[in-house]
Design an enzyme around this catalytic site. Structure first.
Site, mmCIF file in Angstrom:
data_model
loop_
_atom_site.group_PDB
_atom_site.id
_atom_site.type_symbol
_atom_site.label_atom_id
_atom_site.label_comp_id
_atom_site.label_asym_id
_atom_site.label_seq_id
_atom_site.Cartn_x
_atom_site.Cartn_y
_atom_site.Cartn_z
ATOM 1 N N SER A 79 0.808 -1.223 0.000
ATOM 2 C CA SER A 79 0.000 0.000 0.000
ATOM 3 C C SER A 79 0.845 1.279 0.000
ATOM 4 C CB SER A 79 -0.971 0.002 1.185
ATOM 5 O OG SER A 79 -1.911 -1.029 1.008
ATOM 6 N N LYS A 108 -9.884 -5.610 10.401
ATOM 7 C CA LYS A 108 -10.963 -4.912 9.672
ATOM 8 C C LYS A 108 -12.276 -4.897 10.455
ATOM 9 C CE LYS A 108 -9.209 -5.809 5.023
ATOM 10 N NZ LYS A 108 -9.497 -6.341 3.696
ATOM 11 N N GLY A 167 -13.988 -12.795 6.129
ATOM 12 C CA GLY A 167 -14.098 -11.342 6.003
ATOM 13 C C GLY A 167 -14.023 -10.853 4.573
ATOM 14 N N GLY A 204 -5.402 -11.397 -7.343
ATOM 15 C CA GLY A 204 -6.031 -10.247 -6.709
ATOM 16 C C GLY A 204 -5.201 -8.975 -6.704
ATOM 17 N N GLY A 225 -15.444 -19.590 0.095
ATOM 18 C CA GLY A 225 -15.014 -18.917 1.319
ATOM 19 C C GLY A 225 -16.115 -18.024 1.862
ATOM 20 N N ASN A 242 -11.976 -1.123 5.770
ATOM 21 C CA ASN A 242 -10.581 -1.134 5.292
ATOM 22 C C ASN A 242 -10.058 0.279 5.053
ATOM 23 O OD1 ASN A 242 -11.639 -0.341 2.800
ATOM 24 N ND2 ASN A 242 -10.285 -1.677 1.636
HETATM 25 P P1 NDP Z 1 -10.680 -15.187 6.862
HETATM 26 O O1 NDP Z 1 -9.708 -15.813 7.806
HETATM 27 O O2 NDP Z 1 -11.737 -14.273 7.389
HETATM 28 O O3 NDP Z 1 -11.461 -16.371 6.077
HETATM 29 C C1 NDP Z 1 -10.745 -17.412 5.491
HETATM 30 C C2 NDP Z 1 -11.688 -18.261 4.663
HETATM 31 O O4 NDP Z 1 -10.917 -19.273 4.014
HETATM 32 C C3 NDP Z 1 -12.756 -18.982 5.474
HETATM 33 O O5 NDP Z 1 -13.915 -19.056 4.706
HETATM 34 C C4 NDP Z 1 -12.121 -20.375 5.659
HETATM 35 O O6 NDP Z 1 -13.070 -21.407 5.844
HETATM 36 C C5 NDP Z 1 -11.469 -20.554 4.308
HETATM 37 N N1 NDP Z 1 -10.356 -21.508 4.309
HETATM 38 C C6 NDP Z 1 -9.164 -21.370 4.940
HETATM 39 N N2 NDP Z 1 -8.375 -22.438 4.679
HETATM 40 C C7 NDP Z 1 -9.085 -23.251 3.857
HETATM 41 C C8 NDP Z 1 -8.800 -24.496 3.212
HETATM 42 N N3 NDP Z 1 -7.621 -25.121 3.401
HETATM 43 N N4 NDP Z 1 -9.738 -25.063 2.414
HETATM 44 C C9 NDP Z 1 -10.928 -24.415 2.220
HETATM 45 N N5 NDP Z 1 -11.257 -23.231 2.795
HETATM 46 C C10 NDP Z 1 -10.338 -22.657 3.601
HETATM 47 O O7 NDP Z 1 -9.786 -14.479 5.747
HETATM 48 P P2 NDP Z 1 -10.258 -13.273 4.791
HETATM 49 O O8 NDP Z 1 -11.626 -13.571 4.331
HETATM 50 O O9 NDP Z 1 -9.981 -11.986 5.469
HETATM 51 O O10 NDP Z 1 -9.206 -13.357 3.584
HETATM 52 C C11 NDP Z 1 -9.304 -14.371 2.577
HETATM 53 C C12 NDP Z 1 -8.243 -14.114 1.513
HETATM 54 O O11 NDP Z 1 -8.543 -12.951 0.745
HETATM 55 C C13 NDP Z 1 -6.875 -13.869 2.120
HETATM 56 O O12 NDP Z 1 -5.978 -14.697 1.428
HETATM 57 C C14 NDP Z 1 -6.593 -12.407 1.855
HETATM 58 O O13 NDP Z 1 -5.220 -12.151 1.646
HETATM 59 C C15 NDP Z 1 -7.373 -12.166 0.569
HETATM 60 N N6 NDP Z 1 -7.735 -10.747 0.392
HETATM 61 C C16 NDP Z 1 -7.256 -10.080 -0.722
HETATM 62 C C17 NDP Z 1 -7.566 -8.741 -0.936
HETATM 63 C C18 NDP Z 1 -7.022 -8.024 -2.153
HETATM 64 O O14 NDP Z 1 -7.038 -6.766 -2.177
HETATM 65 N N7 NDP Z 1 -6.589 -8.710 -3.178
HETATM 66 C C19 NDP Z 1 -8.402 -7.975 0.020
HETATM 67 C C20 NDP Z 1 -8.890 -8.785 1.120
HETATM 68 C C21 NDP Z 1 -8.526 -10.108 1.291
HETATM 69 P P3 NDP Z 1 -13.655 -21.744 7.340
HETATM 70 O O15 NDP Z 1 -14.766 -20.761 7.569
HETATM 71 O O16 NDP Z 1 -14.111 -23.132 7.233
HETATM 72 O O17 NDP Z 1 -12.506 -21.544 8.301
#
Ligand code: NDP
Length: 274
Positions: free
Chosen positions: A17, A66, A131, A239, A128, A87
């Site tokens: 950023s 966040k 967040g 992304g 997923g 954010n």
């Molecule tokens: P969270 O921790 O809130 O959620 C993670 C999600 O991934 C949950 O739904 C979880 O499932 C699932 N998950 C994790 N491991 C596995 C797996 N091995 N198999 C299947 N599902 C899995 O993270 P965020 O939602 O905050 O972030 C998600 C991704 O998005 C991150 O990698 C982040 O870097 C990216 N991101 C990118 C942005 C960009 O600008 N490009 C902006 C924001 C985020 P469960 O509920 O079962 O635990």
């Protein structure tokens, strides 16, 4: 007078950023300094409040804070309220904070303007329900898709998310095992790629016209994008474009100027070693 901003998170050293906002500022001729602040997991609230009392006009917020910033904002935008995640923080003239969320706009701008994929009337799968999924859903639903399906490892979370936002568009939760047809767009909003895992999307959800988008960005194609390619997906995107476009929207909220050099910055970041 120099305008000061920063990004807060933990960890934060990896954040692009400061570079992105520096390039926006130079392009727009604005005197701006943008730093990084790693705030403690314990005692975040106090540290954040102290930080924002310093010279900052605003800040970006990234994982894992966040959600924690939401109750610290006196004003909150509709999209941040729906996402239950902030954010972008703007310090108002009276010192109080306004929270917004530009992740969804960033994704939709990247998909529709940079990558030229139409979202209206499309069937979209989001893998997923964390967040990031919640943050992008309001903007995706505003794009008037035919249907958005959420699948998540923990199905109850997908159901909760669908229930919370189904008033805003055609949204449903389905376990991965019950996905029985193709999608036009599949978005990986899991953090599985960090561990080289791939969410268990059935192969028949992808055909040669399916666009696959991983919210994660990296120098090499992510495990999810490699898997989508092996299934014959029509287009593969990470992304990085979303990262730059959400930053452009934050910059606009702070400075009232919309930088028009995002495409050049995306290209520059792709060509730059980490
Ligand atoms: P969270 O921790 O809130 O959620 C993670 C999600 O991934 C949950 O739904 C979880 O499932 C699932 N998950 C994790 N491991 C596995 C797996 N091995 N198999 C299947 N599902 C899995 O993270 P965020 O939602 O905050 O972030 C998600 C991704 O998005 C991150 O990698 C982040 O870097 C990216 N991101 C990118 C942005 C960009 O600008 N490009 C902006 C924001 C985020 P469960 O509920 O079962 O635990």
């Amino acid at each position: 007078m120099t305008h000061h901003y920063c990004v807060v998170g933990n960890p934060i050293a990896h954040s692009k950023s400061p570079l992105i906002h520096g390039l926006f500022a130079a392009h727009c001729g604005i005197d701006l300094e943008y730093g990084r602040a790693e705030l403690p997991l314990d005692g975040f609230r106090e540290a954040f409040t102290r930080l924002l009392q310093e010279q900052y006009r605003g800040c970006n917020v990234t994982a894992p804070f966040k959600g924690e910033v939401v109750p610290l904002c006196r004003q909150i935008s509709d999209r941040a309220r729906l996402a239950q995640a902030v954010n972008t923080v703007i310090r108002l003239p009276d010192g109080s904070l306004r929270g917004d969320n530009t992740d969804g706009v960033g994704l939709v701008t990247d998909l529709s303007r940079n990558l030229q994929h139409r979202l209206q009337d499309k069937r979209i799968l989001i893998a997923g329900a964390g967040g990031a999924a919640r943050g992008i859903l309001p903007s995706l639903l505003e794009s008037r898709p035919a249907q958005v399906v959420i699948s998540n490892r923990t199905h109850a979370r997908a159901e909760q998310l669908a229930a919370a936002l189904s008033a805003y568009g055609p949204l449903a939760a389905r376990p991965y095992t019950e996905l029985d047809s193709r999608f036009d767009l599949i978005i990986n909003a899991t953090s599985a790629s960090f561990g080289s895992d791939v969410p268990p999307v059935p192969g028949h959800c992808i055909d040669g016209d399916t666009v696959c988008y991983d919210l994660v960005y990296s120098d090499e194609p992510t495990a999810f994008l490699r898997w989508c390619e092996s299934r014959g997906a029509g287009a593969l995107h990470d992304g990085l474009g979303m990262l730059v476009e959400q930053a452009a929207e934050s910059f606009y909220l702070w400075e009232g100027v919309r930088p028009d050099n995002s495409a050049a910055i995306i290209q520059q970041l792709r060509n730059t070693a980490p």
